[in-house]
Design a protein around this motif. Structure first.
Motif, PDB file in Angstrom:
ATOM      1  N   GLN A 131     -14.908   7.461  10.799  1.00  0.00           N
ATOM      2  CA  GLN A 131     -14.305   6.387  10.068  1.00  0.00           C
ATOM      3  C   GLN A 131     -13.758   5.313  10.540  1.00  0.00           C
ATOM      4  O   GLN A 131     -13.001   5.294  10.938  1.00  0.00           O
ATOM      5  CB  GLN A 131     -13.669   6.530   8.791  1.00  0.00           C
ATOM      6  CG  GLN A 131     -14.527   8.194   7.618  1.00  0.00           C
ATOM      7  CD  GLN A 131     -15.717   7.650   7.250  1.00  0.00           C
ATOM      8  OE1 GLN A 131     -15.799   6.632   6.174  1.00  0.00           O
ATOM      9  NE2 GLN A 131     -16.739   8.779   7.556  1.00  0.00           N
ATOM     10  N   THR A 134      -8.383   2.419   8.595  1.00  0.00           N
ATOM     11  CA  THR A 134      -8.394   1.072   6.853  1.00  0.00           C
ATOM     12  C   THR A 134      -7.126   0.568   6.680  1.00  0.00           C
ATOM     13  O   THR A 134      -6.484  -0.782   6.343  1.00  0.00           O
ATOM     14  CB  THR A 134      -8.489   1.931   5.520  1.00  0.00           C
ATOM     15  OG1 THR A 134      -7.631   2.695   5.318  1.00  0.00           O
ATOM     16  CG2 THR A 134     -10.086   2.359   5.832  1.00  0.00           C
ATOM     17  N   HIS A 135      -6.506   1.015   7.822  1.00  0.00           N
ATOM     18  CA  HIS A 135      -4.553   0.810   7.928  1.00  0.00           C
ATOM     19  C   HIS A 135      -4.007   1.108   9.531  1.00  0.00           C
ATOM     20  O   HIS A 135      -4.578   1.786  10.012  1.00  0.00           O
ATOM     21  CB  HIS A 135      -3.468   1.586   6.734  1.00  0.00           C
ATOM     22  CG  HIS A 135      -4.088   1.308   5.174  1.00  0.00           C
ATOM     23  ND1 HIS A 135      -5.484   1.775   4.925  1.00  0.00           N
ATOM     24  CD2 HIS A 135      -3.258   0.417   4.412  1.00  0.00           C
ATOM     25  CE1 HIS A 135      -5.770   1.557   3.989  1.00  0.00           C
ATOM     26  NE2 HIS A 135      -4.396   0.409   3.146  1.00  0.00           N
ATOM     27  N   VAL A 186      -6.899   6.193   8.835  1.00  0.00           N
ATOM     28  CA  VAL A 186      -8.078   5.894   8.078  1.00  0.00           C
ATOM     29  C   VAL A 186      -7.964   6.607   6.269  1.00  0.00           C
ATOM     30  O   VAL A 186      -7.288   8.135   6.402  1.00  0.00           O
ATOM     31  CB  VAL A 186      -8.961   6.440   8.181  1.00  0.00           C
ATOM     32  CG1 VAL A 186      -9.685   7.119   7.216  1.00  0.00           C
ATOM     33  CG2 VAL A 186      -9.541   6.548   9.670  1.00  0.00           C
ATOM     34  N   LEU A 188      -8.353   6.932   2.291  1.00  0.00           N
ATOM     35  CA  LEU A 188      -9.892   6.206   1.829  1.00  0.00           C
ATOM     36  C   LEU A 188      -9.458   6.469   0.114  1.00  0.00           C
ATOM     37  O   LEU A 188     -10.041   6.554  -0.532  1.00  0.00           O
ATOM     38  CB  LEU A 188     -10.900   7.641   1.586  1.00  0.00           C
ATOM     39  CG  LEU A 188     -10.627   7.535   3.579  1.00  0.00           C
ATOM     40  CD1 LEU A 188     -11.847   8.830   3.755  1.00  0.00           C
ATOM     41  CD2 LEU A 188     -11.629   6.407   4.437  1.00  0.00           C
ATOM     42  N   GLN A 335      -2.713  -3.344   5.543  1.00  0.00           N
ATOM     43  CA  GLN A 335      -3.948  -3.517   5.608  1.00  0.00           C
ATOM     44  C   GLN A 335      -4.986  -3.959   5.871  1.00  0.00           C
ATOM     45  O   GLN A 335      -4.845  -4.854   6.537  1.00  0.00           O
ATOM     46  CB  GLN A 335      -4.011  -3.609   4.140  1.00  0.00           C
ATOM     47  CG  GLN A 335      -5.579  -3.300   3.455  1.00  0.00           C
ATOM     48  CD  GLN A 335      -5.239  -3.618   1.974  1.00  0.00           C
ATOM     49  OE1 GLN A 335      -4.888  -3.024   1.254  1.00  0.00           O
ATOM     50  NE2 GLN A 335      -7.061  -3.641   1.090  1.00  0.00           N
ATOM     51  N   ARG A 336      -5.930  -2.919   6.988  1.00  0.00           N
ATOM     52  CA  ARG A 336      -6.822  -4.224   7.874  1.00  0.00           C
ATOM     53  C   ARG A 336      -7.303  -4.880   6.587  1.00  0.00           C
ATOM     54  O   ARG A 336      -8.202  -5.571   5.649  1.00  0.00           O
ATOM     55  CB  ARG A 336      -7.579  -3.103   8.473  1.00  0.00           C
ATOM     56  CG  ARG A 336      -8.590  -3.643   9.742  1.00  0.00           C
ATOM     57  CD  ARG A 336      -9.567  -2.683   9.912  1.00  0.00           C
ATOM     58  NE  ARG A 336     -10.288  -2.803  11.170  1.00  0.00           N
ATOM     59  CZ  ARG A 336     -11.109  -2.097  11.902  1.00  0.00           C
ATOM     60  NH1 ARG A 336     -11.382  -1.418  11.082  1.00  0.00           N
ATOM     61  NH2 ARG A 336     -11.548  -3.047  12.583  1.00  0.00           N
TER      62      ARG A 336
END
Length: 351
Positions: A131, A134-135, A186, A188, A335-336
């Motif tokens: 994955q 995300t952060h 990651v 989720l 946060q991306r």
């Protein structure tokens, strides 16, 4: 992958080898994978390896799984789920797509339920690694005087080095997003984000305040370096960050934070020590202006699509460029692909 040396995965105190098998791919062209326990067979999984409950109808076990990972347990046309159910003699109940909840495994034998749980955990471990992050944990460096110095650096580079191969204004970082990256995650669902926030606060109590004395860390951002071996083929140019007092306290905080997050399972270990750097130029920005991150830490970049630039003159002319002094007073869970009111990344939590 070398079939004679498959990757090993540790789950529940046991070691499993992961063997790749060729099947019809998902629509997203993802690989279907199968797993075998070793030594022995997964049917020999001890019943107490996981929290397997005894019920009136047999045994059951609950697994917390973020909804984006359900599809990997289900497989194409439900084949993966069916195979696990058949081979372990269990029934697997999965929430509807997009609905957060628990996967429930039921069966007549404790060992079968535990075996199914093991296989699901191994699948999740494998596909989670695929994955995109995300952060990330970061120190913000976007103070007004640092942004001003950075824009001056950009202006000078374009004035003196624009004729060098590959150098253009599109390579430069967004000044509002200048930062130090400690590690990527990651996360989720909201539960995982909260777990990361809680761990960050625990780190503050356990060792961060002790290392920093409860005071901000004063650092100097000065000089530039490159990531790869050949400065004539540069992909990432970064500003160096060092403690003003010459101590290694920033490095200690970074290393121990990453060590704690890796131990929790929220982060993958990529380096023995955190490379403290602030990206100022990145060839990924040329391809995608929204990719405002130190992607050099993820290992997921497709370098064959990147057009390197000749950084030799930049390194020579700006070797000691002084960006400024910064008081680092918080680590952020950023946060991306997001922005807050200041233009920096949206923050999910901080210490």
């Amino acid at each position: 992958m070398d079939v004679l040396r498959p990757p090993l995965i540790r789950i529940g105190g046991r070691v499993y080898r992961k063997n790749l098998i060729q099947e019809q791919p998902f629509p997203q062209e993802e690989e279907e994978e199968d797993f075998y326990a070793g030594p022995g067979d997964c049917a020999d999984e001890p019943g107490d390896a996981f929290a397997v409950e005894e019920t009136e109808r047999g045994f059951q076990c609950r697994v917390e799984v973020p909804s984006p990972l359900y599809k990997y347990i289900i497989g194409k046309k439900g084949e993966t789920k069916k195979r696990i159910e058949t081979e372990t003699r269990t029934s697997i109940s999965i929430p509807k797509p997009g609905v957060e909840g628990e996967i429930v495994i039921t069966g007549q034998q404790r060992s079968g339920v535990a075996s199914a749980r093991t296989r699901i955990e191994v699948l999740l471990d494998s596909f989670r690694k695929k994955q995109p992050f995300t952060h990330f944990l970061s120190f913000a460096l976007n103070l007004p005087h640092i942004q001003e110095s950075f824009l001056h650096f950009k202006e000078q580079v374009l004035e003196k080095c624009s004729k060098d191969h590959g150098v253009s204004s599109s390579l430069f970082q967004n000044p509002a997003k200048l930062h130090l990256t400690l590690g990527t995650l990651v996360l989720l669902n909201e539960r995982e984000i909260q777990k990361a926030c809680d761990l960050l606060q625990q780190c503050k109590e356990d060792f961060v305040d002790q290392i920093t004395g409860g005071q901000p860390l004063t650092v100097e951002v000065a000089g530039v370096e490159y990531m790869n071996d050949d400065p004539a083929m540069t992909d990432v140019l970064y500003a160096k960050v060092n403690m003003k007092d010459g101590s290694d306290r920033l490095q200690m905080v970074a290393d121990q934070l990453v060590e704690r997050f890796v131990a929790s399972g929220l982060m993958l270990k990529e380096w023995d020590r955190v490379k403290l750097h602030a990206t100022v130029m990145n060839t990924l920005f040329r391809k995608d202006p929204t990719e405002e991150r130190n992607n050099t830490m993820t290992g997921k970049s497709s370098f064959k699509e990147r057009e390197s630039f000749n950084g030799q003159n930049i390194l020579k002319l700006f070797e000691n460029f002084y960006f400024g002094e910064v008081q680092l007073d918080s680590v952020r869970l950023s946060q991306r692909f997001s922005s807050d009111a200041s233009g920096y990344y949206a923050t999910s939590g901080q210490l």
